[in-house]
Write a protein that holds these residues in place. Structure first.
Motif, PDB file in Angstrom:
ATOM      1  N   PHE A 117       0.825  -1.200   0.000  1.00 40.50           N
ATOM      2  CA  PHE A 117       0.000   0.000   0.000  1.00 40.50           C
ATOM      3  C   PHE A 117       0.870   1.266   0.000  1.00 40.50           C
ATOM      4  N   HIS A 118       2.078   1.163  -0.567  1.00 39.72           N
ATOM      5  CA  HIS A 118       2.971   2.313  -0.683  1.00 39.72           C
ATOM      6  C   HIS A 118       3.403   2.469  -2.138  1.00 39.72           C
ATOM      7  N   ASP A 119       3.139   3.632  -2.708  1.00 37.25           N
ATOM      8  CA  ASP A 119       3.448   3.861  -4.122  1.00 37.25           C
ATOM      9  C   ASP A 119       4.928   3.693  -4.439  1.00 37.25           C
ATOM     10  N   ASP A 120       5.802   4.158  -3.535  1.00 32.24           N
ATOM     11  CA  ASP A 120       7.236   4.081  -3.841  1.00 32.24           C
ATOM     12  C   ASP A 120       7.757   2.645  -3.817  1.00 32.24           C
ATOM     13  N   GLU A 121       6.952   1.698  -3.284  1.00 31.40           N
ATOM     14  CA  GLU A 121       7.317   0.282  -3.328  1.00 31.40           C
ATOM     15  C   GLU A 121       6.707  -0.415  -4.538  1.00 31.40           C
ATOM     16  N   LEU A 122       5.605   0.127  -5.042  1.00 24.56           N
ATOM     17  CA  LEU A 122       4.945  -0.457  -6.208  1.00 24.56           C
ATOM     18  C   LEU A 122       5.629  -0.081  -7.518  1.00 24.56           C
ATOM     19  N   VAL A 123       6.130   1.145  -7.595  1.00 22.37           N
ATOM     20  CA  VAL A 123       6.732   1.630  -8.848  1.00 22.37           C
ATOM     21  C   VAL A 123       7.881   0.750  -9.328  1.00 22.37           C
ATOM     22  N   PRO A 124       8.845   0.347  -8.479  1.00 25.65           N
ATOM     23  CA  PRO A 124       9.938  -0.507  -8.971  1.00 25.65           C
ATOM     24  C   PRO A 124       9.462  -1.878  -9.460  1.00 25.65           C
ATOM     25  N   LEU A 125       8.270  -2.297  -9.042  1.00 32.23           N
ATOM     26  CA  LEU A 125       7.738  -3.592  -9.471  1.00 32.23           C
ATOM     27  C   LEU A 125       7.088  -3.520 -10.849  1.00 32.23           C
ATOM     28  N   LEU A 192      14.044  -6.618 -12.435  1.00 30.99           N
ATOM     29  CA  LEU A 192      14.326  -6.106 -11.100  1.00 30.99           C
ATOM     30  C   LEU A 192      15.637  -6.673 -10.561  1.00 30.99           C
ATOM     31  N   ALA A 193      15.920  -7.937 -10.852  1.00 28.38           N
ATOM     32  CA  ALA A 193      17.188  -8.531 -10.415  1.00 28.38           C
ATOM     33  C   ALA A 193      18.367  -7.790 -11.034  1.00 28.38           C
ATOM     34  N   ILE A 194      18.236  -7.417 -12.284  1.00 30.83           N
ATOM     35  CA  ILE A 194      19.306  -6.670 -12.955  1.00 30.83           C
ATOM     36  C   ILE A 194      19.466  -5.288 -12.322  1.00 30.83           C
ATOM     37  N   GLN A 195      18.339  -4.640 -11.995  1.00 31.30           N
ATOM     38  CA  GLN A 195      18.410  -3.333 -11.343  1.00 31.30           C
ATOM     39  C   GLN A 195      19.120  -3.428 -10.000  1.00 31.30           C
ATOM     40  N   VAL A 196      18.826  -4.491  -9.245  1.00 36.15           N
ATOM     41  CA  VAL A 196      19.470  -4.688  -7.945  1.00 36.15           C
ATOM     42  C   VAL A 196      20.965  -4.918  -8.132  1.00 36.15           C
ATOM     43  N   GLN A 197      21.328  -5.752  -9.116  1.00 36.49           N
ATOM     44  CA  GLN A 197      22.739  -6.042  -9.375  1.00 36.49           C
ATOM     45  C   GLN A 197      23.515  -4.781  -9.739  1.00 36.49           C
ATOM     46  N   ARG A 198      22.855  -3.864 -10.445  1.00 35.63           N
ATOM     47  CA  ARG A 198      23.521  -2.637 -10.898  1.00 35.63           C
ATOM     48  C   ARG A 198      23.408  -1.494  -9.892  1.00 35.63           C
ATOM     49  N   GLY A 199      22.786  -1.774  -8.742  1.00 35.31           N
ATOM     50  CA  GLY A 199      22.673  -0.770  -7.705  1.00 35.31           C
ATOM     51  C   GLY A 199      21.603   0.264  -7.939  1.00 35.31           C
ATOM     52  N   ARG A 200      20.709   0.013  -8.889  1.00 34.73           N
ATOM     53  CA  ARG A 200      19.638   0.969  -9.188  1.00 34.73           C
ATOM     54  C   ARG A 200      18.410   0.743  -8.309  1.00 34.73           C
ATOM     55  N   ALA A 201      18.365  -0.371  -7.633  1.00 36.94           N
ATOM     56  CA  ALA A 201      17.298  -0.671  -6.670  1.00 36.94           C
ATOM     57  C   ALA A 201      17.946  -1.351  -5.480  1.00 36.94           C
ATOM     58  N   VAL A 202      17.496  -1.005  -4.294  1.00 35.60           N
ATOM     59  CA  VAL A 202      18.082  -1.550  -3.064  1.00 35.60           C
ATOM     60  C   VAL A 202      16.999  -2.278  -2.280  1.00 35.60           C
ATOM     61  N   LEU A 203      17.283  -3.509  -1.906  1.00 24.34           N
ATOM     62  CA  LEU A 203      16.345  -4.326  -1.144  1.00 24.34           C
ATOM     63  C   LEU A 203      16.693  -4.280   0.343  1.00 24.34           C
ATOM     64  N   PRO A 204      15.726  -4.482   1.213  1.00 26.66           N
ATOM     65  CA  PRO A 204      16.033  -4.563   2.656  1.00 26.66           C
ATOM     66  C   PRO A 204      16.979  -5.728   2.949  1.00 26.66           C
ATOM     67  N   ASP A 205      17.718  -5.617   4.019  1.00 23.29           N
ATOM     68  CA  ASP A 205      18.607  -6.711   4.444  1.00 23.29           C
ATOM     69  C   ASP A 205      17.786  -7.943   4.817  1.00 23.29           C
ATOM     70  N   ASP A 206      18.422  -9.110   4.684  1.00 24.36           N
ATOM     71  CA  ASP A 206      17.738 -10.369   5.011  1.00 24.36           C
ATOM     72  C   ASP A 206      17.224 -10.375   6.451  1.00 24.36           C
ATOM     73  N   GLU A 207      18.009  -9.788   7.366  1.00 19.10           N
ATOM     74  CA  GLU A 207      17.593  -9.776   8.773  1.00 19.10           C
ATOM     75  C   GLU A 207      16.325  -8.943   8.961  1.00 19.10           C
TER      76      GLU A 207
END
Length: 362
Positions: A117-125, A192-207
Motif C-alpha cells: 500500500f505504498h506507491d514508492d514500493e509499487l513503482v519498482p515492481l 528487477l534482479a538486474i536493477q538490484v545487481q547494478r545498484g539501481r534498486a536496493v532491497l532490505p537486508d535479510d535480517e
C-alpha cells in the motif's frame, strides 16, 4: 475421486519487473487462447467426470480476460453449487460491474494482487495500480460480500519494517478474510534482479525481512488470522481449499499455458511457449514425471512441513528412520521446531530456514 481444477489465464497489461510466471501482454491472442483451452478441456473429458471440489483461475491476470471468454471457459467446466471458485485479480480491474459479472459466472472467492500500500514500493515492481486504487478495490470487493484475499510481499525495494507494518495493518483493517504473504524471490535475469545487481534498486537486508515475517505472524494472529501454511493466513473458515489440495498432495488438473497437473502419481505440465500452446493444444504437454517412492517420501515431508499443522512424529520417523529422531531433537533444542502432542511443526524462525533445514533430511 475428487479433483481441483487450475485454469491459467496468462494475459497481463504489463510484465512486472519481478515476475517469472508464464504470461503474455498480447491480449489480441485471447480468443485463440480460449479456443486452445477448450480443446485441452475436451481431451480430459473422463477426468472431469470426477467430483470437482475447487476451481482456481490464476495467471497472469485473469481479471484482464473478457467476460465473453471467461463465460466460454466456465460453461465448459462442471461447476457444482458448493465448489470453491477462486479468481486472481489486479486492483485496477475491480469495479462494481466486473465484480457482478464474475459472481454471476460462479466466482465466490477473489485474490487481489496488492503487494503493497505504498506507491514508492509499487513503482519498482512495474505495477499498474497505485496504493489508492488498491485500497478502493479491496474495500469494494469486501463490501460486495465475495470472499476476499490479499497478496502482499515482504522485501520490496524502498520497503522498511515500518512501511511493511503499515501495509499489513491496512490490509487487516480493510476486512479481508485471507492474506498471502510472500518474500520477494528474484528470478535471475528478471528486470528487477538486474536493477538490484547494478545498484539501481536496493532491497532490505535479510535480517530486516526475517523480522518483518516474524512480526507479521504475531500481528496477524492478534487480528484473528490463523497461519495455516508458510505463506498463508486466514480467519476461521476462510482457508483456500484449492491451495490446501496442493499441500495435501490431492489430485488436480491444470489447463493452459505452463499449467501443471498431478494425477495418479504422475506430474505433467504444458509448454510455456504461447504460440506452441495455441498451435498444439490439446497435445501441448512438454514435461512428464512419475514419482517413485523416494520422490513421494520427500514430497510428503516437504508439503506437510510447509503447513503449521506439521507432520506426525511417528510418520516422520517411518519416512526417514533414525535420522528423523536426531533431526527432531535438534530442532526442538535449537527452537526451529515445536511439538504439538504427537506432531512436530516449524516455528516462525524454522519456516524462514525451511529449505535448508529440510535438506538435512535427504
Amino acid at each position: 475421486m475428487s479433483l481441483g481444477l487450475y485454469i491459467h489465464l496468462p494475459f497481463c497489461r504489463t510484465h512486472c519487473t519481478y515476475c517469472a510466471f508464464a504470461i503474455s501482454t498480447d491480449t489480441e491472442l485471447q480468443d485463440e487462447y480460449t479456443r486452445a483451452l477448450l480443446l485441452e478441456r475436451g481431451g480430459h473429458a473422463a477426468a472431469l467426470e470426477s467430483q470437482i471440489e475447487s476451481i482456481y483461475f490464476g495467471g497472469g491476470t485473469p481479471s484482464r480476460m473478457s467476460i465473453e471468454n471467461l463465460k466460454r471457459i466456465v460453461e465448459a467446466l462442471p461447476i457444482a453449487e458448493d465448489v470453491e471458485f477462486s479468481m486472481e485479480c489486479n486492483p485496477e480491474d475491480i469495479e462494481p460491474e466486473a465484480l457482478g459479472a464474475w459472481r454471476h459466472l460462479g466466482v465466490n472467492r477473489i485474490s487481489i494482487g496488492v503487494q503493497s500500500f505504498h506507491d514508492d514500493e509499487l513503482v519498482p515492481l512495474g505495477r499498474v495500480h497505485g496504493a489508492n486504487v488498491a485500497r478502493e478495490a479491496v474495500a469494494l470487493a469486501v463490501s460486495s460480500g465475495v470472499r476476499t484475499s490479499l497478496d502482499l510481499i515482504a522485501g520490496l525495494p524502498n520497503q522498511t519494517a515500518e512501511s511493511f507494518r503499515e501495509t499489513l495493518e491496512e490490509g487487516i483493517a480493510l476486512g479481508v478474510g485471507h492474506l498471502s504473504l510472500y518474500m520477494l524471490d528474484l528470478e535471475e535475469r528478471s528486470p528487477l534482479a538486474i536493477q538490484v545487481q547494478r545498484g539501481r534498486a536496493v532491497l532490505p537486508d535479510d535480517e530486516v525481512i526475517a523480522d518483518m515475517y516474524v512480526d507479521a505472524i504475531d500481528r496477524l494472529a492478534r487480528a484473528g488470522f490463523q497461519q495455516y501454511e508458510i505463506s498463508n493466513f486466514a480467519r476461521a473458515g476462510e482457508e483456500c481449499r484449492h491451495n490446501l489440495r496442493y499441500w495435501k498432495r490431492g489430485e488436480y488438473l491444470g489447463f493452459g499455458l505452463g499449467a501443471h497437473s498431478f494425477i495418479g502419481g504422475d506430474r505433467f505440465a504444458n509448454t510455456r511457449d504461447m504460440h506452441r500452446y495455441i498451435a498444439t493444444s490439446p497435445k501441448a504437454i512438454d514435461f512428464v514425471e512419475h514419482l517413485d517412492d523416494v520422490d513421494v517420501r520427500r514430497e510428503t515431508i516437504f508439503l506437510r512441513l510447509r503447513q503449521t499443522a506439521g507432520i506426525d512424529y511417528a510418520e516422520l520417523e517411518r519416512l526417514c528412520g533414525q535420522e528423523a529422531e536426531e533431526w527432531i531433537n535438534r530442532g526442538l533444542r535449537d527452537g526451529w521446531l515445536e511439538q504439538h502432542g504427537a506432531r512436530v511443526a516449524f516455528t516462525p524462525s524454522g519456516f524462514l530456514l525451511s529449505n535448508e533445514l529440510l535438506s538435512q533430511l535427504f
